[in-house]
Design a protein around this motif. Structure first.
Motif: not given
Length: 78
Positions: A2-13, A15-24
């Motif tokens: 709610i209140g957030k653009k879906k594209n920003l949520v998907v993009f942020g997720d 970035v976060w997912g790749l960061q975790k996957q790569k151990g950074i």
């Protein structure tokens, strides 16, 4: 989402997912991309838009092609 653009949520997720996957860590990503760690956090929480320059920096640190950060773009329009 709610209140957030879906594209920003998907993009942020993504970035976060790749960061975790790569151990950074959050700090390592911000340092190597020359971005403030608060800025990275705001992107991950869909509170701030990302510029193309910052997207390129982040992709480089995550060692992925920039298009991989937009992997789920189909869901942006649903």
């Amino acid at each position: 989402m709610i209140g957030k653009k879906k594209n920003l949520v998907v993009f942020g997720d993504r970035v976060w997912g790749l960061q975790k996957q790569k151990g950074i860590s959050h700090e390592e990503l911000s340092y190597k991309a020359d971005l403030h760690k608060m800025h990275i956090g705001m992107i991950e929480r869909a509170e701030k838009k990302f510029t193309l320059t910052n997207t390129e920096k982040t992709a480089k640190v995550l060692n992925v092609d920039i298009k991989e950060l937009f992997n789920d773009t189909k869901s942006w329009f649903n």
